[in-house]
Design a protein around this motif. Structure first.
Motif, PDB file in Angstrom:
ATOM      1  N   LYS A  68       0.812  -1.220   0.000  1.00 29.33           N
ATOM      2  CA  LYS A  68       0.000   0.000   0.000  1.00 29.33           C
ATOM      3  C   LYS A  68       0.847   1.272   0.000  1.00 29.33           C
ATOM      4  O   LYS A  68       0.409   2.308  -0.467  1.00 29.33           O
TER       5      LYS A  68
ATOM      6  N   TYR B 249      -1.569   5.339  -1.579  1.00 32.63           N
ATOM      7  CA  TYR B 249      -2.764   4.579  -1.208  1.00 32.63           C
ATOM      8  C   TYR B 249      -2.940   4.508   0.312  1.00 32.63           C
ATOM      9  O   TYR B 249      -4.054   4.566   0.806  1.00 32.63           O
TER      10      TYR B 249
ATOM     11  N   GLU C 239      -6.470   5.580   1.950  1.00 36.47           N
ATOM     12  CA  GLU C 239      -7.226   4.600   2.726  1.00 36.47           C
ATOM     13  C   GLU C 239      -7.572   5.128   4.115  1.00 36.47           C
ATOM     14  O   GLU C 239      -8.672   4.921   4.623  1.00 36.47           O
TER      15      GLU C 239
ATOM     16  N   MET D 238     -12.235   4.432  -4.511  1.00 31.63           N
ATOM     17  CA  MET D 238     -10.871   3.909  -4.668  1.00 31.63           C
ATOM     18  C   MET D 238     -10.807   2.770  -5.671  1.00 31.63           C
ATOM     19  O   MET D 238     -11.705   1.948  -5.762  1.00 31.63           O
TER      20      MET D 238
END
Lengths: 72, 72, 72, 72, 72, 72
Positions: free
Chosen positions: F48, F58, F62, F71
Motif C-alpha cells: 500500500k 494509497y 485509505e 478507490m
C-alpha cells in the motif's frame, strides 16, 4: 486494480485481443469480486526475433526442424 | 524459469540478438544448473525517443555536443 | 544499457545471484562490445504462491503428484 | 537509480516526451537529492488495440458511445 | 493513464515515497494536461542483493573499495 | 506463451490467487486455443505504501476521508 499485462507472440488479431480483454475482465471481476472499471489490461506484442527459448531465437526455432508441438 | 527481459536501444540486428540469446541461455543453464528449455528470454527494443538519461531524451543527447563516451 | 531483468523462483542464494550477475555482465559486454559499466541487472524473486503454470499455482504443483522433471 | 517506466497511450509527440523527461528528471533529483545522471526514464507507447479498461478494448471505448470524460 | 513504475534501491521512507508520488502526479498532470485521477504510480523496492551494476552485485560494490561517488 | 503478470494490492490470500490462476489459465487456453501448459502467470503483490493514485499514496487515501467506493 488489478493491472494485468499479457505478453504474447505477435500476430493476434484485434478480434482475438477484444475477446480476451472482455472475458478476462469479467473473470477477474467475478473471481475477486471487483467492479470491472477497476481492471486494466495491457497487451504486449512480442516480435519473433525478440523471443528466445530452448536456447534459440523463436525465428530460428520456427524455421527449423522442431515439430510445432514442441514450441511454446 | 528464469524469465529474462533485455531492454536495449533499438538497432540490434537479428544476428546480435541470436548471439545473445544463445550465449545467455547457455550461461544461465550452466551457472544455475538448469536445463536450457526452462529459460525464456524477451528482448525489448527501446526507441531513442523513448529513452531519457542525464535529464534529456536520448535523441537530443545523441545529436548534441556530448562525447559518445559519456553515453550509456 | 542494456537493462536486464531476471525473474526467478525465490530461493537463490546471494552467491548464486553474485555468480550470475558477474558472468552475465561479462557475457553481454563481450557479445555486444559494451563496457560493463553500461550494464544494469535486476533480479526479481518470485514467491511460489505467485507463480502459476500448467493451470496451477506452483505451490500446488510442488506438493502434488507431478514428477519434478515436468516442472519449469 | 531510480529507473522509471512511463506507459502511455500512443500519440505523444517527441516534444511532449522531451518535456516530461526533462521535468521528471529534475523533480526526482530534487525530491530525493540525487544527481540527474543517476536517473533513467523509459517511455512505453501503448497501442489503442493493446489497452483494455471497463472490460473493453480502448479502440472500442473510443469509437463507442461513452463520453470522453469517462475514459482514462 | 499514464501508468508509471519507479524502481528504486530499498530504503526509501514512506515520507520520501509520499513526496515523490504527490509531486510526480502534479507534474505529469500539468505537463501533459491530464486530470490527476488518471495517473497511477507504482514503486518497486529493489533489494541490494538483487541489483547488479559495474559487473558486480550492489551489496559487494557498497562494501568494497569503490568511492561512493562512482555508484548509481 | 502467453506470459501474464497480475499486479494487485497486497492482501490476496493463497486461495484467491489459486482461484485466479486456475480460472485465468483455462480462459486463456479456451479463448486463444492454446494448451494450458503454454501459459505462465505471475502475481505481483503491491504494498500500500508503493501505490499512488489520485495524486496520493494509497496508505493516505485509505486512512483519509474519501469514501471506499472512490478507490481503485
Amino acid at each position: 486494480m488489478p493491472f494485468v499485462t499479457v505478453k504474447v507472440l505477435e500476430g493476434k488479431s484485434v478480434e482475438q485481443k477484444r475477446a480476451l480483454v472482455e472475458k478476462m475482465s469479467r473473470l477477474i471481476a467475478e473471481c475477486w469480486e471487483l467492479p470491472q472499471d477497476r481492471i486494466f489490461i495491457f497487451i504486449e506484442d512480442l516480435a519473433k526475433e525478440n523471443y528466445g527459448k530452448h536456447g534459440q531465437l523463436y525465428v530460428d526455432l520456427e524455421s527449423g526442424m522442431l515439430p510445432k508441438s514442441n514450441m511454446i
